[in-house]
Design a protein around this motif. Structure first.
Motif, PDB file in Angstrom:
ATOM      1  N   VAL A 204       0.829  -1.209   0.000  1.00 22.74           N
ATOM      2  CA  VAL A 204       0.000   0.000   0.000  1.00 22.74           C
ATOM      3  C   VAL A 204       0.862   1.256   0.000  1.00 22.74           C
ATOM      4  O   VAL A 204       0.628   2.192  -0.783  1.00 22.74           O
ATOM      5  CB  VAL A 204      -0.953  -0.004   1.215  1.00 22.74           C
ATOM      6  CG1 VAL A 204      -1.648   1.348   1.349  1.00 22.74           C
ATOM      7  CG2 VAL A 204      -1.977  -1.127   1.091  1.00 22.74           C
ATOM      8  N   ASN A 205       1.883   1.308   0.874  1.00 24.31           N
ATOM      9  CA  ASN A 205       2.715   2.517   0.928  1.00 24.31           C
ATOM     10  C   ASN A 205       3.922   2.455  -0.016  1.00 24.31           C
ATOM     11  O   ASN A 205       4.766   3.352  -0.006  1.00 24.31           O
ATOM     12  CB  ASN A 205       3.181   2.794   2.364  1.00 24.31           C
ATOM     13  CG  ASN A 205       4.060   1.679   2.928  1.00 24.31           C
ATOM     14  OD1 ASN A 205       4.760   0.971   2.212  1.00 24.31           O
ATOM     15  ND2 ASN A 205       4.023   1.531   4.255  1.00 24.31           N
ATOM     16  N   ARG A 206       4.010   1.373  -0.782  1.00 25.51           N
ATOM     17  CA  ARG A 206       5.026   1.176  -1.817  1.00 25.51           C
ATOM     18  C   ARG A 206       6.444   1.029  -1.239  1.00 25.51           C
ATOM     19  O   ARG A 206       7.420   1.225  -1.941  1.00 25.51           O
ATOM     20  CB  ARG A 206       4.977   2.310  -2.842  1.00 25.51           C
ATOM     21  CG  ARG A 206       3.634   2.426  -3.544  1.00 25.51           C
ATOM     22  CD  ARG A 206       3.625   3.509  -4.599  1.00 25.51           C
ATOM     23  NE  ARG A 206       4.538   3.183  -5.697  1.00 25.51           N
ATOM     24  CZ  ARG A 206       4.812   4.017  -6.703  1.00 25.51           C
ATOM     25  NH1 ARG A 206       4.251   5.216  -6.731  1.00 25.51           N
ATOM     26  NH2 ARG A 206       5.647   3.666  -7.656  1.00 25.51           N
ATOM     27  N   HIS A 207       6.508   0.704   0.037  1.00 27.35           N
ATOM     28  CA  HIS A 207       7.814   0.465   0.655  1.00 27.35           C
ATOM     29  C   HIS A 207       8.514  -0.721  -0.010  1.00 27.35           C
ATOM     30  O   HIS A 207       9.736  -0.696  -0.242  1.00 27.35           O
ATOM     31  CB  HIS A 207       7.619   0.199   2.155  1.00 27.35           C
ATOM     32  CG  HIS A 207       8.863  -0.224   2.877  1.00 27.35           C
ATOM     33  ND1 HIS A 207       9.978   0.580   2.974  1.00 27.35           N
ATOM     34  CD2 HIS A 207       9.165  -1.380   3.538  1.00 27.35           C
ATOM     35  CE1 HIS A 207      10.921  -0.052   3.671  1.00 27.35           C
ATOM     36  NE2 HIS A 207      10.454  -1.236   4.018  1.00 27.35           N
ATOM     37  N   LEU A 208       7.743  -1.764  -0.336  1.00 25.47           N
ATOM     38  CA  LEU A 208       8.324  -2.960  -0.943  1.00 25.47           C
ATOM     39  C   LEU A 208       8.888  -2.669  -2.324  1.00 25.47           C
ATOM     40  O   LEU A 208      10.026  -3.028  -2.637  1.00 25.47           O
ATOM     41  CB  LEU A 208       7.270  -4.073  -1.022  1.00 25.47           C
ATOM     42  CG  LEU A 208       7.696  -5.373  -1.717  1.00 25.47           C
ATOM     43  CD1 LEU A 208       8.881  -6.000  -0.999  1.00 25.47           C
ATOM     44  CD2 LEU A 208       6.530  -6.360  -1.773  1.00 25.47           C
ATOM     45  N   THR A 209       8.100  -2.012  -3.171  1.00 28.26           N
ATOM     46  CA  THR A 209       8.530  -1.782  -4.547  1.00 28.26           C
ATOM     47  C   THR A 209       9.566  -0.671  -4.665  1.00 28.26           C
ATOM     48  O   THR A 209      10.448  -0.718  -5.519  1.00 28.26           O
ATOM     49  CB  THR A 209       7.315  -1.445  -5.428  1.00 28.26           C
ATOM     50  OG1 THR A 209       6.607  -0.331  -4.850  1.00 28.26           O
ATOM     51  CG2 THR A 209       6.379  -2.635  -5.515  1.00 28.26           C
ATOM     52  N   ARG A 210       9.478   0.328  -3.791  1.00 31.09           N
ATOM     53  CA  ARG A 210      10.398   1.465  -3.890  1.00 31.09           C
ATOM     54  C   ARG A 210      11.717   1.236  -3.174  1.00 31.09           C
ATOM     55  O   ARG A 210      12.778   1.655  -3.637  1.00 31.09           O
ATOM     56  CB  ARG A 210       9.740   2.723  -3.306  1.00 31.09           C
ATOM     57  CG  ARG A 210       8.699   3.372  -4.207  1.00 31.09           C
ATOM     58  CD  ARG A 210       8.163   4.610  -3.525  1.00 31.09           C
ATOM     59  NE  ARG A 210       7.271   5.381  -4.401  1.00 31.09           N
ATOM     60  CZ  ARG A 210       6.646   6.493  -4.034  1.00 31.09           C
ATOM     61  NH1 ARG A 210       6.805   6.962  -2.802  1.00 31.09           N
ATOM     62  NH2 ARG A 210       5.852   7.146  -4.871  1.00 31.09           N
ATOM     63  N   GLU A 211      11.667   0.571  -2.006  1.00 30.99           N
ATOM     64  CA  GLU A 211      12.842   0.546  -1.132  1.00 30.99           C
ATOM     65  C   GLU A 211      13.403  -0.846  -0.850  1.00 30.99           C
ATOM     66  O   GLU A 211      14.508  -0.949  -0.315  1.00 30.99           O
ATOM     67  CB  GLU A 211      12.488   1.238   0.196  1.00 30.99           C
ATOM     68  CG  GLU A 211      12.077   2.689   0.005  1.00 30.99           C
ATOM     69  CD  GLU A 211      11.431   3.283   1.248  1.00 30.99           C
ATOM     70  OE1 GLU A 211      11.158   2.512   2.182  1.00 30.99           O
ATOM     71  OE2 GLU A 211      11.208   4.495   1.267  1.00 30.99           O
ATOM     72  N   ILE A 212      12.667  -1.902  -1.154  1.00 30.58           N
ATOM     73  CA  ILE A 212      13.140  -3.247  -0.869  1.00 30.58           C
ATOM     74  C   ILE A 212      13.492  -4.000  -2.143  1.00 30.58           C
ATOM     75  O   ILE A 212      14.534  -4.673  -2.217  1.00 30.58           O
ATOM     76  CB  ILE A 212      12.083  -4.043  -0.072  1.00 30.58           C
ATOM     77  CG1 ILE A 212      11.838  -3.377   1.296  1.00 30.58           C
ATOM     78  CG2 ILE A 212      12.533  -5.488   0.118  1.00 30.58           C
ATOM     79  CD1 ILE A 212      13.018  -3.397   2.226  1.00 30.58           C
ATOM     80  N   LEU A 213      12.660  -3.904  -3.161  1.00 32.51           N
ATOM     81  CA  LEU A 213      12.863  -4.656  -4.398  1.00 32.51           C
ATOM     82  C   LEU A 213      14.129  -4.173  -5.115  1.00 32.51           C
ATOM     83  O   LEU A 213      14.204  -3.026  -5.541  1.00 32.51           O
ATOM     84  CB  LEU A 213      11.648  -4.488  -5.314  1.00 32.51           C
ATOM     85  CG  LEU A 213      11.672  -5.293  -6.615  1.00 32.51           C
ATOM     86  CD1 LEU A 213      11.619  -6.784  -6.305  1.00 32.51           C
ATOM     87  CD2 LEU A 213      10.505  -4.891  -7.511  1.00 32.51           C
ATOM     88  N   PRO A 214      15.153  -5.033  -5.249  1.00 35.91           N
ATOM     89  CA  PRO A 214      16.384  -4.607  -5.936  1.00 35.91           C
ATOM     90  C   PRO A 214      16.127  -4.391  -7.422  1.00 35.91           C
ATOM     91  O   PRO A 214      15.384  -5.133  -8.056  1.00 35.91           O
ATOM     92  CB  PRO A 214      17.341  -5.796  -5.715  1.00 35.91           C
ATOM     93  CG  PRO A 214      16.736  -6.606  -4.614  1.00 35.91           C
ATOM     94  CD  PRO A 214      15.257  -6.405  -4.722  1.00 35.91           C
TER      95      PRO A 214
END
Length: 275
Positions: free
Chosen positions: A144-154
């Motif tokens: 939802v907050n795009r933490h995964l796609t923006r900051e975790i996903l290499p």
């Protein structure tokens, strides 16, 4: 050797509430899972490859036990057929009276500290489901907050910059930026998206109830004993990650790092934009 840890930059809001909340819940869950898991492992301190443990065949990859050598009791740990004397640490430990007795792990490494498989299983299963629930909360919140796609996903640029980032860490040149560095991204992705889900999946595969409901899990992991071995290896990977993680926090500035994981705010290097 000089740490690159400037503290003259602005405070930026780096860690979102969902990230901070799940981080601390995981700390508690993984602590109890590790120590209760070792309690369960003591019931059969051996690891095998395949569907079952060997009787007329040898498929053991690890064994922790006790044996007499020239009349003296000693701890013996065998890895891929090679045995090591681990008296006092594994297999045979020294009790409070100074006597050696057969026991897989010292009491401080297990929950409960004494032999109690039933309690260990209750504690382990409770925190295992707490871990699963927290992982789902993190996944939904991070999507939802795009933490995964923006900051975790290499991404491609992260892999390209990885050698330099590894070199900086090896020289203890630790940077404070608004976003994770390549090594952090890849490490967190490996733990959150690969290791923890695999821990859950292999744990479920060891359950007879799960095997009856989804027998394909046994084929997926090559048998219940292989799933148990993978589960154990993943536990060791988490322990190594924890040790390195704590070392990096201490080297990078524990006050700044802890503030970011409690309040969300971190002081970054130089003139980072405080967005």
């Amino acid at each position: 050797m000089k740490l690159l840890a400037k503290r003259d930059g602005p405070l930026v809001y780096r860690q979102r509430f969902v990230t901070r909340l799940t981080h601390w819940v995981w700390v508690v869950c993984l602590f109890f899972l590790l120590l209760s898991g070792l309690q369960i492992f003591m019931a059969r301190p051996d690891l095998y490859i395949g569907q079952q443990s060997g009787f007329e065949f040898e498929n053991r990859v690890l064994s922790i036990g006790a044996a007499f050598n020239e009349g003296e009791l000693g701890g013996v740990t065998t890895v891929f057929g090679k045995s090591f004397d681990t008296t006092g640490a594994l297999g045979v430990i020294e009790d409070e009276n100074g006597d050696f007795r057969p026991q897989t792990f010292p009491g401080w490494m297990t929950i409960p500290s004494y032999r109690d498989l039933a309690t260990g299983r209750v504690v382990h299963f409770f925190f295992a489901w707490a871990l699963v629930g927290t992982l789902l909360v993190w996944l939904v919140g991070s999507l939802v907050n795009r933490h995964l796609t923006r900051e975790i996903l290499p991404r491609g640029r992260d892999w390209a910059a990885l050698p330099r980032d590894i070199a900086d860490h090896a020289r203890l040149r630790l940077h404070h930026k608004r976003t994770y560095g390549p090594l952090q991204k890849i490490s967190y992705f490996a733990i959150l998206v690969v290791v923890l889900p695999l821990m859950v999946a292999t744990g479920l595969t060891m359950s007879p109830g799960m095997n009856a409901w989804a027998p394909w899990t046994l084929d997926l992991f090559g048998g219940r004993q292989t799933a148990r071995t993978i589960h154990f290896v993943l536990m060791l990977a988490l322990v190594v990650f924890f040790v390195v993680h704590i070392a990096m926090v201490l080297l990078a500035g524990p006050i700044n790092e802890m503030r970011s994981m409690i309040t969300g705010w971190m002081r970054v290097d130089g003139k980072e934009d405080a967005r």
